[in-house]
Design a protein around this motif. Structure first.
Motif, PDB file in Angstrom:
ATOM      1  N   THR A 214       0.832  -1.205   0.000  1.00  0.00           N
ATOM      2  CA  THR A 214       0.000   0.000   0.000  1.00  0.00           C
ATOM      3  C   THR A 214       0.865   1.253   0.000  1.00  0.00           C
ATOM      4  N   ASP A 215       1.924   1.230   0.811  1.00  0.00           N
ATOM      5  CA  ASP A 215       2.829   2.379   0.867  1.00  0.00           C
ATOM      6  C   ASP A 215       3.560   2.570  -0.461  1.00  0.00           C
ATOM      7  N   ALA A 216       3.959   1.482  -1.097  1.00  0.00           N
ATOM      8  CA  ALA A 216       4.668   1.584  -2.369  1.00  0.00           C
ATOM      9  C   ALA A 216       3.793   2.255  -3.416  1.00  0.00           C
ATOM     10  N   GLU A 217       2.512   1.885  -3.453  1.00  0.00           N
ATOM     11  CA  GLU A 217       1.609   2.513  -4.418  1.00  0.00           C
ATOM     12  C   GLU A 217       1.314   3.950  -4.050  1.00  0.00           C
ATOM     13  N   LEU A 218       1.221   4.258  -2.753  1.00  0.00           N
ATOM     14  CA  LEU A 218       0.968   5.626  -2.303  1.00  0.00           C
ATOM     15  C   LEU A 218       2.147   6.540  -2.626  1.00  0.00           C
ATOM     16  N   ILE A 219       3.367   6.067  -2.417  1.00  0.00           N
ATOM     17  CA  ILE A 219       4.574   6.874  -2.641  1.00  0.00           C
ATOM     18  C   ILE A 219       4.797   7.125  -4.121  1.00  0.00           C
TER      19      ILE A 219
END
Length: 564
Positions: free
Chosen positions: A518-523
């Motif tokens: 989720t963080d990878a897609e958000l960043i």
């Protein structure tokens, strides 16, 4: 060797929910993804990831400015007031200007823009035509005391901007410098991956003979521009023109006074008479530097006060108040007509053309007049395009219906001419041995605005999605498991870094794979490389952040693909 950033050591704190005060997509995502942090209203801290994106944009700007012969300087942000008093902008900026005094009581300001100071620099450094042409630029923090900072870094009180200035001895030289900047801006925005439009604009208080804006279409944009679907015409709404087309008004009868009680608005008048609002003439009273001026437009249109202000700049334009009617028997509130306004300057939109007939105020309480013909019963002192542009208005070039869209202003270029050179007597010795007045261009790019514009244009429902040129890393390596996956992720990250890739690796312990994904897609790094269930076989999964396409491959294949 490119840098490998380990998220276990990186100062980044992602959020699951949008900030309560966030209205726009860039505000929500830049905060949630840990790129920026609000310090105060309109004042932002750039955190490590955000600073990298900002610096990548600045690098592209520098490279293209250097390519056209620009020379980078850095002027102070804290400035004496005297140069701005000399140009008149110390007063023109009004409440937008941050003003302060030093301990001795001397007046200073925080620079909103630097035309005056650049002019003084060139006056000090250049004395001959042989020293010109010259292009100087800086990437500098600017300050404006916005009444309502909003939209995150898009509209702040402190913002980062590239401003450049060209200095030439001839108008032809200025045109060449302008063209150089125009081309450089196109290359900059194309490299950044921005969707943009070049539109005609008005110079306003900046002055000068030509002005164009570079706009990035986005729902969060504060600029409205028009686009013609039938030709290449595009313009800021403040620059849209309407041709003055006189008509034959000889068939209209004489002026007839009408009894119209309790009809002080266009709506009540049209309803009372049973006519369309377009048959009436609206007369808006404003004060221009304190003098009452009437502005006439068709009754079904609104006056664009911003457009009017640009036309009349640097004069201050404000609406009249009830007190302004006191002692003015010639001005009857709600019933003003242009006929008989001998003491008032009358400005009209070109739609109020000679020969057109109108129903308008009779300058008497509860009275209107019809068959009031422009050119016969009243004269227009000045024609200015002042109506709010509407969808379907005719294109000035081909007549087709215009389309309206919202956009973020990311760049603005001006042919300033000699406005500031005249103020500061910027002359050089010409080829004939006589003084020559220098002519200037002014060119701005909102660097911090470009960050916001890119976020607005490229994000999706999962988060940010940066173009490679500006992303904080080329690849985001995710360790989706425990020791084995983390060991492989770190090994791959080091090899990618050694091969020249910029790498962000999520090696955080105690964080679930789901949160990492989720963080990878958000960043929003362009490529996501996952060390997951097949790590023991030396197989990883490569995901394209924008398209969502996934492919399994060996570590060696992944490194070759990502460093090609």
């Amino acid at each position: 060797m490119a840098q490998v950033q380990r998220m276990s050591r990186l100062m980044v704190k992602t959020l699951r929910d949008d900030p309560a005060d966030a209205e726009t997509l860039n505000h929500k995502l830049l905060v949630r993804a840990g790129y920026v942090r609000r310090t105060a209203a309109g004042i932002w801290t750039w955190l490590p990831l955000g600073k990298k994106v900002y610096e990548n944009i600045a690098r592209v700007v520098r490279e293209e400015m250097d390519a056209i012969g620009g020379q980078e300087v850095l002027l102070p942000a804290l400035l004496p007031k005297e140069p701005y008093e000399a140009s008149g902008r110390y007063e023109e900026y009004g409440d937008l200007l941050f003003r302060l005094k030093d301990r001795k009581g001397a007046d200073y300001l925080l620079g909103p823009t630097h035309e005056e100071i650049f002019t003084q620099v060139v006056k000090d450094q250049c004395s001959s035509y042989k020293d010109l042409p010259v292009i100087l630029y800086q990437i500098q923090t600017k300050y404006r005391d916005e009444a309502r900072p909003r939209a995150g870094v898009l509209r702040g009180r402190e913002f980062q901007m590239k401003d450049s200035y060209s200095f030439d001895t001839t108008d032809e030289g200025l045109a060449e410098s302008y063209a150089l900047h125009r081309g450089a801006y196109q290359r900059i925005f194309e490299r950044l991956g921005l969707d943009y439009r070049i539109v005609s604009a008005v110079a306003g208080a900046m002055g000068g003979s030509k002005s164009e804006e570079f706009l990035a279409p986005a729902p969060a944009g504060e600029d409205t521009f028009v686009d013609c679907p039938a030709c290449d015409y595009a313009a800021n709404t403040e620059a849209v023109t309407f041709a003055l087309a006189p008509v034959d008004g000889s068939a209209h009868g004489p002026v007839e006074e009408l009894d119209t009680p309790d009809t002080p608005t266009i709506e009540t008048l049209a309803e009372h008479l049973g006519v369309p609002a377009s048959a009436t003439l609206k007369n808006l009273l404003v004060k221009v530097d304190g003098e009452i001026v009437a502005v006439g437009v068709p009754g079904d249109r609104e006056v664009d006060l911003g457009k009017l202000g640009e036309h009349l700049a640097p004069a201050e334009v404000e609406l009249v108040t009830a007190e302004d009617f006191e002692g003015r028997d010639d001005l009857v509130r709600g019933y003003v007509g242009p006929q008989g306004l001998d003491k008032v300057r009358y400005i009209a939109d070109p739609r109020v053309a000679p020969g057109t007939a109108w129903i308008t105020g009779a300058n008497k309480q509860d009275k209107h007049a019809k068959n009031v013909v422009c050119g016969r019963d009243f004269e227009v002192d000045d024609y200015l395009d002042v109506v709010v542009v509407e969808e379907g208005d005719p294109c000035p070039n081909c007549g087709a219906g215009l389309k309206l869209d919202r956009a973020i202003e990311i760049g603005h270029i001006f042919q300033l001419g000699r406005k500031y050179a005249d103020t500061f007597q910027l002359d050089v010795l010409g080829q004939q041995g006589k003084p020559v007045r220098v002519t200037m261009g002014s060119y701005g790019i909102g660097v911090s605005r470009a960050v916001a514009a890119l976020a607005e244009q490229t994000a999706d429902d999962k988060g940010l999605c940066w173009p490679k040129e500006v992303a904080p890393a080329d690849v985001h390596v995710v360790a989706a498991g425990k020791a084995l996956q983390t060991e492989l992720a770190l090994d791959v990250a080091e090899k990618l870094g050694a091969a020249g890739a910029r790498v962000l690796v999520d090696d955080r312990a105690g964080v679930s794979p789901g949160v990492k994904f989720t963080d990878a897609e958000l960043i929003g790094v362009p490529q996501i490389l996952v060390a997951g269930r097949r790590s023991a076989e030396g197989v990883v999964e490569l995901k394209d952040r924008r398209t969502g396409e996934r492919e399994e491959m060996t570590v060696e294949e992944a490194i070759a693909r990502l460093t090609a």
